[in-house]
Design a protein around this motif. Structure first.
Motif, PDB file in Angstrom:
ATOM      1  N   ASP A 177       0.750  -1.146  -0.052  1.00 13.65           N
ATOM      2  CA  ASP A 177       0.154  -0.066  -0.001  1.00 13.65           C
ATOM      3  C   ASP A 177       0.817   1.164   0.012  1.00 13.65           C
ATOM      4  N   ILE A 178       2.195   1.233   0.431  1.00 16.24           N
ATOM      5  CA  ILE A 178       2.992   2.405   0.626  1.00 16.24           C
ATOM      6  C   ILE A 178       4.424   1.969   0.169  1.00 16.24           C
ATOM      7  N   TYR A 179       4.902   2.981  -0.721  1.00 24.26           N
ATOM      8  CA  TYR A 179       6.328   2.610  -0.913  1.00 24.26           C
ATOM      9  C   TYR A 179       6.933   4.063  -0.600  1.00 24.26           C
ATOM     10  N   LEU A 180       7.823   4.420   0.492  1.00 23.85           N
ATOM     11  CA  LEU A 180       8.413   5.333   0.830  1.00 23.85           C
ATOM     12  C   LEU A 180       9.852   5.296   1.148  1.00 23.85           C
ATOM     13  N   HIS A 181      10.479   6.052   0.210  1.00 24.89           N
ATOM     14  CA  HIS A 181      11.985   6.236  -0.001  1.00 24.89           C
ATOM     15  C   HIS A 181      12.655   7.266   0.338  1.00 24.89           C
TER      16      HIS A 181
END
Length: 250
Positions: A181-185
């Protein structure tokens, strides 16, 4: 020579073909891990840059595996490619690596194709599909070797499950495919790491931005992009708020 007039079809064909070449190189069984990664990068890159030179001779080009020049900066249309996104995963025989082919127009990620050759899948910006509903407990993809501290903080704030995964393309496509649901880089990337994934994610109706909520801009003189957020639109504000709170606490 066959000319592919449609940019979306060209991007998808390039990504798929490069992926097949990479699998053939790996399946040869003739190369050790380090040599395999180098051979894969060079093989896929040579195919992609020469095919684009034939098919789109007037466009600009930025590739991770080719020396960059200022020539692209005067172009409104620039192809941004990553021949092997996740060289380590590719060399290890995993499936969480990708091939990125994108076309940025006036700096925006307009067209993209991300091949996941190990899974036999190509996600493309001209063929969006519905993303399955999010589960009650959100899932965040993080680096399998060095998860960003900010990502872990946000996951804790949202009560999200962390899923370790390889390349940037694989992580972004996990969100596109409804597997996360989330890709945070926040560990630093370059334009080729996320232009194609961003184009595909936008086409699929996802939120795509920097972690301060500002848009991603491509074909810049400095190709470094410090951070990235891809998630469902209904979760974007919660993630951005959690990031802001984490920053304020440090």
């Amino acid at each position: 020579m066959s000319i592919i007039a449609d940019d979306c079809a060209l991007a998808a064909h390039l990504a798929e073909t490069a992926g097949k070449l990479l699998l053939q190189v790996r399946d040869s069984g003739l190369l050790s891990l380090h040599a395999l990664g180098k051979a894969g990068d060079q093989t896929a890159n040579q195919f992609l840059i020469h095919a684009l030179a034939e098919q789109r001779p007037d466009d600009g080009l930025l590739s991770e595996e080719s020396k960059d020049t200022d020539a692209r900066l005067s172009k409104s249309r620039v192809w941004i490619i990553d021949p092997v996104d996740g060289t380590r995963e590719y060399g290890e025989g995993r499936t969480d690596w990708a091939v990125h082919v994108a076309l940025a127009i006036h700096g925006a990620p307009v067209i993209g194709a991300v091949a996941l050759p190990g899974l036999g899948i190509v996600l493309r910006s001209d063929q969006p599909t519905a993303i399955p509903a999010a589960p009650e407990k959100l899932r965040m993809v993080v680096s399998r070797t060095r998860p960003a501290a900010e990502a872990l903080t946000v996951a804790n704030a949202l009560g999200a499950e962390c899923i370790p995964m390889g390349s940037a393309g694989a992580k972004a496509m996990a969100v596109v495919r409804g597997e996360a649901d989330i890709y945070l880089h926040n560990g630093g990337q370059y334009e080729w790491d996320n232009c194609a994934p961003a184009a595909v994610a936008i086409a699929f109706g996802l939120h795509v931005s920097r972690i301060d909520g500002s848009p991603l801009v491509y074909n810049q003189a400095d190709t470094y992009i410090p951070d990235l957020l891809i998630c469902r639109k209904q979760h974007a504000q919660s993630v951005l708020d959690a990031l802001k709170a984490a920053t304020a606490a440090t």
